[in-house]
Design an enzyme around this catalytic site. Structure first.
Site, PDB file in Angstrom:
ATOM      1  N   GLU A 153       0.740  -1.080   0.122  1.00 60.44           N
ATOM      2  CA  GLU A 153      -0.164  -0.005  -0.076  1.00 60.44           C
ATOM      3  C   GLU A 153       0.837   1.521   0.085  1.00 60.44           C
ATOM      4  O   GLU A 153       0.905   2.152   0.755  1.00 60.44           O
ATOM      5  CB  GLU A 153      -0.959   0.037   1.008  1.00 60.44           C
ATOM      6  N   GLU A 312      -7.075  -7.692  -0.579  1.00 60.20           N
ATOM      7  CA  GLU A 312      -7.425  -7.820   1.061  1.00 60.20           C
ATOM      8  C   GLU A 312      -9.003  -7.238   0.969  1.00 60.20           C
ATOM      9  O   GLU A 312      -9.168  -6.188   0.605  1.00 60.20           O
ATOM     10  CB  GLU A 312      -6.768  -6.731   1.852  1.00 60.20           C
TER      11      GLU A 312
HETATM   12  C1  GLA Z   1      -4.139  -2.522   5.131  1.00 63.36           C
HETATM   13  C2  GLA Z   1      -2.654  -3.369   5.107  1.00 63.36           C
HETATM   14  C3  GLA Z   1      -2.811  -4.628   6.176  1.00 63.36           C
HETATM   15  C4  GLA Z   1      -3.775  -4.247   7.211  1.00 63.36           C
HETATM   16  C5  GLA Z   1      -4.996  -4.016   6.991  1.00 63.36           C
HETATM   17  C6  GLA Z   1      -6.108  -3.994   8.064  1.00 63.36           C
HETATM   18  O1  GLA Z   1      -4.789  -3.039   4.015  1.00 63.36           O
HETATM   19  O2  GLA Z   1      -2.476  -3.577   3.755  1.00 63.36           O
HETATM   20  O3  GLA Z   1      -1.538  -4.834   6.378  1.00 63.36           O
HETATM   21  O4  GLA Z   1      -3.273  -3.462   7.965  1.00 63.36           O
HETATM   22  O5  GLA Z   1      -4.989  -2.777   6.298  1.00 63.36           O
HETATM   23  O6  GLA Z   1      -6.123  -2.871   8.848  1.00 63.36           O
END
Ligand code: GLA
Ligand code: ZN
Length: 673
Positions: A153, A312
């Site tokens: 991210e 995710e």
């Molecule tokens: C983000 C991150 C994960 C985790 C999720 C949930 O998407 O990529 O590592 O922290 O949020 O909070």
């Protein structure tokens, strides 16, 4: 050429971030047993593992990861392998404290969280290249490897750093972008407030200033910070392509999250082999499945319409909002299949096993704290079976019925300080128009303002403050050639340097809309603008009004009161073969629905099926057939008409004429033919 789907994966991706380093190895055996039980096909591993892989500088420990990948392979689970470069170890920061990012006010962050990285820092780049190289050398030929997951991210939680290395880097970026310092002066309008520079070495990042700084400088800094993160992605990607040929490389996006507005995903989409996205439900009282659909549509658009992958989302509650409700029974499946309907070749989660320790221990997981005798686990197992029965959907495509123009640069520009009203939020307009289209069961493609729009009968411009001349010519030609355009207020105001277009507002949209705008007149909080329509009906807008002067356009709705009384509120202009609508106030859901109703008629889009707005209908089509996804977000059963006979894949039942979708359920019909 790298593949564009996870290597060796023949079914939809189902699994999650797997962080077994948080558990004793004895738990791993149970993990893989449960993965088999749930039908997990792929997991993401090692995203935050740098400190375990290189515990001290130059000393590597790959033993645990070797054992883990072997174990996953033995159990038929494919691996999305992280490069871990989002979490440099503490030894790295103690050696290179200047790799920690600095805020605009000059405060340097500390180690102890994650993603605290100055992307201009040469030591970070070298160390990231080193660990990526070692991982690639070691695992390129591992049979479990399906794809590489660079960093994590980009853009959150730190989107820009304001340190001295970034300053030097920014100056070089300006030099290569503008050539001469006078071009910077011109582009930034430094004649204003005496900000003129005579040397690149005088230029700093937009650090804290006593009052509003130069907006064009701030806008360019966003471009620079985005480009700098992308340089680092490309650096890792190229190492992986060289040492691990054929294996696709991704980094997970967060396309529609307003907290992550610092990344120009149009540019990033061109750099990854597979577009992947993370999506979490924003529980602000709005319909969460609409934001989900928007995120999925935007992600597919960033992927150029190709299948992408939801890397995710959550099985239930998350833990970083003020209030984090659990998901209702069935909601996880609706969410997962909602992404699949809009082009995701799978549904993955953060994370596999819920952590006992650390910052995210209250974030739900596939294996919750409560273990397997839980609703969440039962639903996970059920979802695994559902995805398995949808295997042939893989590779098919979702096509948008209409397009919405979207540009991160415009969003950046418009969120700078000192605009006519802080109540106008461009993202709010994008969401509102999206929702109005969703409610008509229209599937939306997002498009860059300079992209080819010719295949869409309808193009909506919710709030596109920054528009280049080229974008203006693009939408004008689109209408001349028969398209229907809907433009919302405060669009086409500035060019790429945040300079107001010459002549009257709305610069490059004047001709296509057949009007000019003399003045904006934002409303005070709570103030409403009553507008009257052709048949005498009334609607209300808020936040914004304008003095619109028709220059060819016909007035359809008129302001009934206030400063703008008697002036046009909604106009319609015929140009060439097409039509362009303009709305100069902020309409609510009812007004947007009325406006889109007329536009949809002009665009000759067939009236939508008579279904409740929260029964979502989306199609995926490809070589294996056409799939109709029907997602019932309501509390009542619904009957969805079918244009052909087919087989419902989740129940295996034959379907003809119409299909019954129980309250809260999902049905996927593969149409015959
Ligand atoms: C983000 C991150 C994960 C985790 C999720 C949930 O998407 O990529 O590592 O922290 O949020 O909070
Ligand atoms: Zn920096």
């Amino acid at each position: 050429m790298p593949e564009t789907t996870p290597t060796g994966l023949t079914r939809l991706a189902f699994g999650g971030d797997y962080n077994p380093e948080q558990w004793p190895e004895s738990v791993w055996q149970e993990d893989v047993r449960l993965m088999r039980e749930a039908g997990v096909t792929m997991v993401s591993v090692g995203i935050f593992s740098w400190a375990l892989l290189e515990p001290t500088h130059g000393v590597y420990d790959f033993g645990w990861l070797d054992r883990l990948l072997d174990l996953l392979h033995e159990n038929g689970v494919r691996v999305d392998l992280g490069t871990s470069t989002v979490a440099p170890p503490v030894w790295f920061y103690r050696e290179h404290p200047e790799a920690l990012p600095v805020t605009p006010a000059g405060v340097r962050y500390e180690f102890g969280s994650r993603a605290a990285i100055c992307h201009s820092n040469a030591d970070y780049r070298a160390a990231a290249a080193d660990i990526t190289t070692r991982l690639a050398e070691r695992y390129a030929d591992h049979p479990a490897l399906a794809m590489w997951h660079v960093h994590n991210e980009y853009g959150v939680p730190v989107s820009a750093c304001y340190c001295d290395s970034c300053t030097a880097h920014f100056r070089r970026w300006l030099e290569s972008t503008y050539g001469t310092v006078d071009s910077v002066n011109e582009a930034w309008g430094t004649a204003f407030w005496g900000q003129r520079y005579t040397d690149f070495e005088q230029i700093n990042p937009p650090r804290a200033t006593p009052t509003v700084g130069n907006p064009a400088q701030a806008l360019d800094y966003k471009r620079f910070a985005d480009a700098t993160m992308r340089e680092n992605f490309v650096m890792e990607r190229d190492i992986l392509h060289r040492l691990s040929p054929g294996i696709p490389v991704t980094t997970n996006f967060m396309t529609a999250l307003s907290q992550c507005d610092s990344v120009d995903y149009w540019a990033w989409g061109r750099e990854v082999d597979i577009v992947t996205n993370d999506h979490y439900l924003i529980t602000d009282g709005r319909r969460t499945h609409v934001n989900l659909a928007m995120a999925a549509d935007l992600t597919r658009s960033v992927a150029g319409g190709a299948p992408w992958l939801l890397l995710e989302h959550s099985t239930s509650g998350i833990n970083w909002q003020a209030r984090n409700p659990a998901k209702a029974p069935g909601q996880m499946a609706r969410n997962s299949l909602g992404h699949v309907a809009r082009g995701s070749d799978g549904a993955m989660f953060f994370q596999w096993r819920q952590s006992r320790r650390g910052a995210e221990k209250f974030h739900s997981a596939m294996v919750p704290h409560g273990g397997t005798d839980t609703r969440v686990w039962r639903e996970v197992v059920e979802l695994g079976a559902s995805l398995d029965s949808l295997s042939t959907v893989r590779g098919t495509r979702t096509q948008g019925d209409v397009a919405v123009l979207w540009d991160w640069h415009s969003w950046w520009a418009q969120n700078l300080a000192w605009r006519p009203s802080e109540d106008h939020d461009p993202r709010e307009r994008a969401d509102a128009f999206y929702e109005a289209l969703y409610d008509r069961h229209l599937t939306v493609d997002f498009a860059h303002p300079e992209a080819d729009l010719s295949r869409y009968p309808l193009v909506v411009v919710p709030a596109l403050y920054l528009m280049t001349e080229a974008a203006g010519r693009n939408v004008t030609a689109y209408v001349e050639n028969g398209g229907t355009l809907v433009v919302s207020f405060f669009s086409g105001i500035v060019d790429e340097h945040d300079a107001v277009h010459e002549g009257a507002y709305p610069g490059p949209l004047r001709d296509v809309l057949g009007l000019t705008i003399e003045e904006f007149s934002p409303l005070l909080q709570g103030q409403l603008a009553r507008i009257t329509g052709p048949d005498g009906s009334e609607l209300a807008g808020d936040v914004w009004t304008e003095f619109v002067v028709p220059r060819g356009a016909e007035t359809v709705w008129t302001y009934a009161d206030g400063l703008t009384a008697g002036h046009p509120a909604v106009t319609r202009n015929r140009l060439g073969e097409g039509t362009a609508w303009y709305v100069s106030t902020r309409l609510g859901a009812e007004g947007l629905d009325a406006l889109l109703g007329w536009a949809v008629e002009d665009a000759r889009i067939a009236p939508h099926v008579d279904l409740p707005r929260d029964v979502e209908l989306v199609r995926r089509t490809g070589e294996s057939g056409t799939y109709l996804f029907a997602i019932n977000h309501t509390a009542s059963d619904a009957k969805v008409p079918l244009e052909a006979h087919g087989t419902e894949l989740l129940t295996g039942e034959r379907a003809a004429g119409r299909i019954e979708v129980p309250a809260g359920a999902v049905r996927v019909v593969r149409l015959d033919g």
